[in-house]
Design an enzyme around this catalytic site. Structure first.
Site, PDB file in Angstrom:
ATOM      1  NE  ARG A  35     -54.818  13.247  23.298  1.00  0.00           N
ATOM      2  CZ  ARG A  35     -54.672  13.498  21.999  1.00  0.00           C
ATOM      3  NH1 ARG A  35     -55.567  13.053  21.149  1.00  0.00           N
ATOM      4  NH2 ARG A  35     -53.660  14.190  21.569  1.00  0.00           N
ATOM      5  CE  LYS A 206     -40.926  22.343   6.832  1.00  0.00           C
ATOM      6  NZ  LYS A 206     -42.254  22.821   6.420  1.00  0.00           N
ATOM      7  N   GLY A 362     -45.434  16.601  20.474  1.00  0.00           N
ATOM      8  CA  GLY A 362     -45.462  15.638  19.377  1.00  0.00           C
ATOM      9  C   GLY A 362     -44.428  14.548  19.345  1.00  0.00           C
ATOM     10  N   GLY A 385     -49.507  20.615  20.770  1.00  0.00           N
ATOM     11  CA  GLY A 385     -49.526  22.002  20.307  1.00  0.00           C
ATOM     12  C   GLY A 385     -49.666  23.004  21.444  1.00  0.00           C
TER      13      GLY A 385
HETATM   14  P1  AMP Z   1     -41.084  18.101  14.415  1.00  0.00           P
HETATM   15  O1  AMP Z   1     -42.517  17.707  14.143  1.00  0.00           O
HETATM   16  O2  AMP Z   1     -40.723  19.470  13.932  1.00  0.00           O
HETATM   17  O3  AMP Z   1     -40.671  17.831  15.832  1.00  0.00           O
HETATM   18  O4  AMP Z   1     -40.215  17.167  13.486  1.00  0.00           O
HETATM   19  C1  AMP Z   1     -40.189  15.786  13.644  1.00  0.00           C
HETATM   20  C2  AMP Z   1     -39.716  15.177  12.362  1.00  0.00           C
HETATM   21  O5  AMP Z   1     -38.431  15.656  12.050  1.00  0.00           O
HETATM   22  C3  AMP Z   1     -39.606  13.686  12.449  1.00  0.00           C
HETATM   23  O6  AMP Z   1     -40.550  13.114  11.590  1.00  0.00           O
HETATM   24  C4  AMP Z   1     -38.199  13.387  11.984  1.00  0.00           C
HETATM   25  O7  AMP Z   1     -38.129  12.314  11.081  1.00  0.00           O
HETATM   26  C5  AMP Z   1     -37.788  14.664  11.281  1.00  0.00           C
HETATM   27  N1  AMP Z   1     -36.331  14.850  11.279  1.00  0.00           N
HETATM   28  C6  AMP Z   1     -35.503  14.851  12.326  1.00  0.00           C
HETATM   29  N2  AMP Z   1     -34.227  14.986  11.937  1.00  0.00           N
HETATM   30  C7  AMP Z   1     -34.249  15.077  10.586  1.00  0.00           C
HETATM   31  C8  AMP Z   1     -33.231  15.218   9.595  1.00  0.00           C
HETATM   32  N3  AMP Z   1     -31.951  15.295   9.926  1.00  0.00           N
HETATM   33  N4  AMP Z   1     -33.620  15.305   8.303  1.00  0.00           N
HETATM   34  C9  AMP Z   1     -34.932  15.221   7.977  1.00  0.00           C
HETATM   35  N5  AMP Z   1     -35.925  15.086   8.863  1.00  0.00           N
HETATM   36  C10 AMP Z   1     -35.594  15.018  10.163  1.00  0.00           C
END
Ligand code: AMP
Length: 405
Positions: A35, A206, A362, A385
């Site tokens: 950064r 999610k 992220g 973000g």
């Molecule tokens: P995000 O912050 O929403 O981009 O989510 C990232 C996180 O999603 C990472 O820590 C991954 O380990 C998790 N992730 C990705 N695929 C899966 C999955 N099939 N089941 C559970 N967690 C997942």
């Protein structure tokens, strides 16, 4: 877009909002300088012009109060710890003000000579910073003749130093720094592209976190690839057996609506045909390949499978513009990295064939860095973000305050 390139800073003092929110170890040493390094081009341009620089930033989230008792400024959040590195990379003295709005801070900034640099103490030692307080912002404004915002990572916050302070400067006296301008320009290459096809790759845990992005991208993308944990909610919604895979039961209706909307807008949604499934959320779990319509109970999908990797890769390879946010699986565990790696490979190959690729937000940035692909994509965003909100189609207050829109 007005950038500092258009301004000659000779004999002018620039107040720059930088994002120096770097990780520090227990010895207060910087463990990742990215950064700070990203802000250097803006600082150097101003100094080269014969101007002087006042740097302001936050560092961490200092607790100012506990159970109504006011706490002192904690040393571990002091920007003082950044001085040795800053002096080294700028190859000059850097002054420090241990209170960002004290009399002493103002007298130091006002006596800066051309080519000199002053770093202000952590802005978040004042609660007024995150409250977006007008009076505090007006005080900060006294530090400079010109306001430069180079902190894209906080552009989605209407804080005193990121947004409100800009109101104290005339339109001709405020502008974007190089980093901020690059973030906006590269994001717009995706959002306002006339090249086709545009493919968005969305992964992560999610659906609920990505709904707004998906909805906004339905007006931008030709293809939307959905991987990671969020894909299983789509399979469940369509009546698939997903075993113990991650699911958001309350989002199944929404998933169906997204699929309908995509159809009506002629956007192709690609869901992973298969998964690497595991009998536990562990790197030591037993694994096998299963179709996503047919995952047995007791098994969960933790990565995309070989069929999905192949189909996604061929879509990516045929794309001209690629946006990637979110991993395809639980890439933190080595057993479930292959899907994310295959996508990184395809994005890198498409880029070397002339496509424009942006990785933002992220965990996908962490994945690209982990696999050493950061040099093989067109642009890696530094603004987690903020970049996500930009792709959701929101007007970021830090951008609006400079453009006065
Ligand atoms: P995000 O912050 O929403 O981009 O989510 C990232 C996180 O999603 C990472 O820590 C991954 O380990 C998790 N992730 C990705 N695929 C899966 C999955 N099939 N089941 C559970 N967690 C997942």
């Amino acid at each position: 877009m007005k950038t500092l390139q258009e301004i000659n800073f000779k004999n002018l003092r620039a107040l720059i909002r930088v994002d120096f929110n770097v990780p520090l170890n227990e010895k207060h040493e910087i463990s990742d300088t990215t950064r700070i390094d990203a802000a250097l081009p803006s600082i150097k341009k101003i100094l080269k012009d014969g101007g002087s620089v006042v740097l302001m930033s936050h560092l961490g989230r200092p607790k100012l109060e506990f159970q109504s008792v006011k706490l002192g400024a904690e040393d571990k959040y002091s920007l003082r710890h950044l001085l040795p590195y800053l002096k080294k990379v700028l190859n000059q003295e850097v002054f420090f003000a241990d209170d960002c709005v004290s009399e002493e801070a103002f007298s130091t900034s006002k006596s800066l000579q051309k080519g000199e640099v002053l770093l202000l103490e952590n802005l978040r030692f004042y609660p007024e910073e995150t409250q977006g307080d007008e009076d505090f912002a007006q005080l900060l404004a006294q530090h400079g003749h010109i306001y430069v915002n180079d902190a894209f990572g906080t552009a989605h916050r209407a804080h005193a130093s990121t947004t409100i302070v800009a109101h104290s400067f005339a339109e001709s006296d405020k502008c974007f720094g190089f980093l901020m301008a690059a973030e906006i320009e590269n994001a717009n290459k995706v959002l306002r592209s006339t090249d086709k096809p545009v493919t968005a790759i969305l992964g992560g845990a999610k659906v609920s976190d990505k709904i707004k992005i998906i909805e906004n991208l339905l007006d931008v993308a030709d293809n939307i690839i959905i991987g990671g944990g969020m894909a299983y909610t789509f399979f469940k919604a369509q009546g698939g057996q997903i075993g113990n895979s991650l699911v958001e039961e309350d989002k199944t209706q929404l998933a169906l609506e997204i699929l309908e909307k995509a159809k009506s807008k002629n956007v192709k949604i690609l869901l992973p045909a298969d998964s690497l499934v595991a009998d536990a959320f562990s790197n030591d779990a037993n694994t096998k390949i299963a179709l996503n319509t047919d995952i047995e109970n007791g098994w969960m999908g933790l990565d995309i499978g070989p069929l999905a990797q192949k189909e996604f890769a061929s879509c990516i390879m045929a794309s001209k513009i690629i946006l990637w946010n979110g991993p395809m699986g639980v890439f933190e565990m080595s057993k479930f990295q292959q899907g994310t790696k295959a996508i990184a490979d395809a994005v890198a190959a498409a880029t070397s064939n002339g496509a424009f690729s942006l990785v933002g937000g992220g965990d996908s940035v962490a994945a690209v860095n982990l696999f050493g692909y950061n040099e093989k994509v067109s642009y890696v965003s530094t603004g987690g973000g903020a970049m996500l909100e930009y792709f959701e189609g929101k007007t970021l207050p830090g951008i609006a305050a400079i453009e006065e829109i």
